[in-house]
Enzyme design. Structure first.
Site, PDB file in Angstrom:
ATOM      1  CD  GLU A   1      -3.048  -0.923   0.220  1.00  0.00           C
ATOM      2  OE1 GLU A   1      -3.083   0.097  -0.505  1.00  0.00           O
ATOM      3  OE2 GLU A   1      -3.846  -1.863   0.092  1.00  0.00           O
TER       4      GLU A   1
ATOM      5  CG  ASN B   1      -0.733   5.271  -1.095  1.00  0.00           C
ATOM      6  OD1 ASN B   1      -1.512   4.923  -1.975  1.00  0.00           O
ATOM      7  ND2 ASN B   1      -1.080   5.336   0.176  1.00  0.00           N
TER       8      ASN B   1
ATOM      9  NE  ARG C   1      -5.158   3.241  -6.580  1.00  0.00           N
ATOM     10  CZ  ARG C   1      -4.556   2.095  -6.832  1.00  0.00           C
ATOM     11  NH1 ARG C   1      -4.401   1.666  -8.076  1.00  0.00           N
ATOM     12  NH2 ARG C   1      -4.122   1.351  -5.840  1.00  0.00           N
TER      13      ARG C   1
END
Ligand SMILES: Nc1ncnc2c1ncn2[C@@H]1O[C@H](COP(=O)(O)OP(=O)(O)OP(=O)(O)O)[C@@H](O)[C@H]1O
Ligand SMILES: [Mg+2]
Lengths: 148, 114
Positions: free
Chosen positions: A48, A52, A106
């Protein structure tokens, strides 16, 4: 607390490095004798944060993503760092379902997933300076396991 | 990431094998959307038995396909969810729109395929 081990990696913000990053982080953490579930938790959280950095931090540009990992007795600290565009409002960014890129499909769940699988998630960021996500996970509860 | 599919009446059964992250999501998305060009497909069942890893990128892929299929009045179902992925689905609230079926038969029955 005594630091038992430490590692750093640095790679280009290419999406093909996402799996490399999570597998490497998990391999380093495996010396703490984590359960299979804890390994998957670490992989997911690292995935994650690295994703990002790539899609939000650097967007279409190339830059370096760095991971620092630190092992203490019973405690793993992971830092994922980019020198990209930064986050103006961290509190808002961390809210479930908030995403600045809905057009890329997203879902705004990345920070929530990190918080679910790690014991602590700290975010520091500066606009046009970059973002640092520091995550802590406690591995194994028995004292016998500590300091191995 | 390997994606395969078969059609059972108006249901597209999609099987995912491998790791679903931001890097591989695009392929999965393009594969399914290409199949969905067939207007007789109304429902989707995702079989994730062989999905060995998924992060929030997978949530985005599922919500995106749900949006397409719900416009056709169809459903999106999921089968063979492991405990780790189940936790991601739970925290994301995706079970409000996507149903977790016990097995393929149950999903197909619920979608009117007998
Ligand atoms: N490294 C980063 N650099 C710049 N902005 C970031 C960074 N990480 C997160 N953000 C901002 O925080 C928001 C929320 O991040 P989060 O991971 O929760 O959701 P998302 O990435 O948008 O969607 P998802 O992770 O569900 O695919 C992002 O939309 C982005 O605006
Ligand atoms: Mg994210």
């Amino acid at each position: 607390m005594e630091k038992l081990n430490e590692m750093h990696i640095k790679f280009l913000s290419k999406s093909s490095n996402e799996s490399f990053a999570r597998v490497t982080a998990a391999a380093f953490a495996s010396q703490m004798d984590p359960t299979l579930e804890e390994i998957t938790d670490i992989k997911t959280a690292v995935s994650e944060a690295v994703t990002n950095a790539i899609i939000h931090g650097y967007e279409d540009k190339m830059g370096y993503v760095e991971i620092g990992a630190y092992i203490y007795p019973g405690k793993l600290v992971m830092e994922i760092i980019d020198r990209g565009k930064g986050i103006a409002d961290i509190e808002k960014a961390r809210q479930p379902l908030y995403t600045s890129k809905p057009e890329l499909e997203r879902s705004g769940m990345g920070f929530t997933v990190m918080e679910t699988f790690m014991d602590k998630v700290e975010v520091t960021s500066g606009v046009n300076q970059g973002t640092r996500v520091k995550m802590i996970k406690y591995i194994g509860s028995s004292t016998e396991k500590m300091g191995r | 990431m390997q994606v395969s599919s078969r059609k059972r009446q108006d249901v597209l059964v999609v099987s995912l094998k491998g790791e679903l992250d931001h890097h591989t999501a695009d392929r999965v998305r393009r594969y399914i959307d290409h199949r969905l060009e067939n207007p007789t497909i109304k429902n989707i069942v995702m079989d994730i038995k062989n999905l060995t890893f998924m992060d929030s990128s997978g949530i985005g892929v599922l919500i995106g396909r749900y949006k397409i299929i719900s416009k056709r009045g169809g459903k999106l179902g999921i089968i063979n969810v492991n405990s780790h992925i189940d936790r991601i689905f739970q925290v994301s609230g995706i079970y409000r729109i996507i149903k977790n079926y016990d097995d393929l038969q149950q999903a197909l029955n619920d979608m009117g395929v007998y």
